[in-house]
Design an enzyme around this catalytic site. Structure first.
Site, PDB file in Angstrom:
ATOM      1  CB  SER A 116      -0.952  -0.200   1.436  1.00 40.80           C
ATOM      2  OG  SER A 116      -1.311   1.275   1.428  1.00 40.80           O
ATOM      3  CE1 TYR A 139      -6.671   5.692  -2.584  1.00 41.23           C
ATOM      4  CE2 TYR A 139      -4.886   4.696  -1.243  1.00 41.23           C
ATOM      5  CZ  TYR A 139      -6.020   4.599  -1.426  1.00 41.23           C
ATOM      6  OH  TYR A 139      -6.760   3.771  -0.958  1.00 41.23           O
ATOM      7  CB  THR A 165      -6.360   2.359  -5.220  1.00 43.28           C
ATOM      8  OG1 THR A 165      -6.344   0.778  -4.858  1.00 43.28           O
ATOM      9  CG2 THR A 165      -7.814   2.494  -4.691  1.00 43.28           C
ATOM     10  CE  LYS A 240      -7.288  -3.040  -4.563  1.00 43.83           C
ATOM     11  NZ  LYS A 240      -8.290  -2.984  -3.461  1.00 43.83           N
ATOM     12  CG  HIS A 264     -11.749   0.875  -0.690  1.00 48.01           C
ATOM     13  ND1 HIS A 264     -10.646   1.348  -1.990  1.00 48.01           N
ATOM     14  CD2 HIS A 264     -11.113   1.155  -0.144  1.00 48.01           C
ATOM     15  CE1 HIS A 264      -9.570   1.734  -1.637  1.00 48.01           C
ATOM     16  NE2 HIS A 264     -10.018   2.152  -0.298  1.00 48.01           N
TER      17      HIS A 264
END
Length: 368
Positions: A116, A139, A165, A240, A264
């Site tokens: 992440s 992100y 994402t 994603k 999510h």
């Protein structure tokens, strides 16, 4: 790669669900709310699981299963099985070793891991400890220069794909976290985001509006940003958060290399369908042109089989391995992955599937 003997796995842990109680006992109310909770009334969170239970498998007998395996090849990378660790933020909430324990476990059982952006350990430190392919979850930040620097850091550290994402331009309404008064404790932060410029409120939101028209959504990424990201890197890029055939088609037109069906984990918009229910529409749009993965609700190896039968090439698990992490560190994460893989192999054998290519729509039982 051997795992350290951190502690003995209790004999009563026989399935993934058994880890939840042990994790709950070891986590604070605030950490549990963050790691286990979902958005609003948590309807989507619950349905991600329930939708798998509504599907039935078709058994087949007397099949030739010699040479059976669960091997998978994606983007030139070889995996022993199609089960990946999903990107989960702030893993030090679950265990002091955080992402370092998870990457140790992933290497030991040869599972791919997605790291992440909001990891609580530096992306370079995780990569240095890795003995398995790593993908970096990204992100697109309002600070585009900072985002570009993150991409360069991931490339330099040896990450082999980027996972963008796209389903969370804003955080979901997480009432469980609100009720628990969640805040990051001292010593836990998104270390990879240190130094990012704060968003400057260049315009005031309209009267009576909390968000729409405000600076946050004005800076949120759009389809146009995919061309910018594509120009930054030669790494494969997966999106994603795809839940519709229309978005899948648009992603393919934009030159994306893979898609992940995801809501999510039920943490963004409550009321979305379960991912396994959205998967067939997305798979029909993709038509095997790019790899397709799914997350949300996986708790059994038979769930993995169901996802592959409906068009996924692989799956991601999140909460189950975090519960294993909280309960037993790296050993718990490895145990979760081993149980899933073992159950997948049993389910494949009992449905007559020798390898992943043998799994198809006919593996799902349909009433006459």
């Amino acid at each position: 790669m051997p795992l350290p003997k951190l502690q003995q796995i209790p004999a009563e842990i026989a399935a993934l669900a058994d880890y939840e109680r042990f994790a709950r006992e070891r986590l604070s109310e605030q950490a549990w709310a963050y790691l286990a909770g979902g958005a609003a009334d948590e309807l989507t969170l619950a349905d991600n699981r329930a939708a798998f239970d509504r599907l039935r498998l078709r058994s087949r007998v007397l099949r030739d299963l010699s040479g059976g395996n669960t091997r998978l090849r994606l983007f030139g990378q070889d995996f022993d099985h199609p089960i990946f660790l999903a990107p989960v933020a702030y893993q030090k909430l679950a265990h002091p070793d955080g992402e370092l324990a998870s990457v140790l476990a992933a290497g030991a059982v040869r599972a791919g891991m997605l790291v992440s952006t909001q990891a609580s350990v530096e992306l370079e430190t995780i990569a240095a400890a890795a003995q398995t392919p790593l993908w970096f979850q990204l992100y697109i930040q309002p600070d585009r220069d900072f985002t570009a620097a993150l991409v360069r850091r991931a490339e330099a550290a040896g990450y082999q794909a980027l996972v963008l994402t796209v389903d969370a331009p804003v955080s979901g309404v997480r009432n469980r976290e609100q009720r628990a008064g969640f805040a990051l404790p001292a010593g836990v932060e998104a270390v990879n985001l240190r130094g990012m410029r704060p968003l400057q409120a260049s315009i005031e939101p309209p009267a009576g509006s909390l968000l729409l028209g405000g600076p946050l959504l004005a800076a949120a990424p759009t389809w146009a940003d995919l061309a910018w990201l594509r120009g930054l890197t030669r790494l494969p890029i997966l999106l994603k958060g795809i839940m519709s055939g229309a978005d899948a088609e648009q992603a393919l037109a934009a030159g994306m290399d893979g898609l992940i069906v995801s809501n999510h984990g039920g943490r963004s918009l409550d009321g979305l369908p379960a991912t396994i229910e959205a998967l067939p529409e997305v798979a029909a749009a993709v038509q095997k042109q790019v790899p397709l993965l799914l997350d949300g609700g996986i708790r059994r190896g038979s769930d993995v089989l169901k996802a592959l039968a409906l068009g996924a090439d692989g799956v991601l698990v999140g909460r189950p391995y975090v519960f294993g992490l909280a309960a037993a560190g790296a050993v718990g994460v490895a145990h979760v992955l081993q149980m899933l893989r073992g159950e997948l192999e049993v389910a494949m054998a009992l449905t007559g599937c020798r390898d992943l290519a043998s799994i198809g729509a006919e593996t799902i039982w349909r009433p006459a």
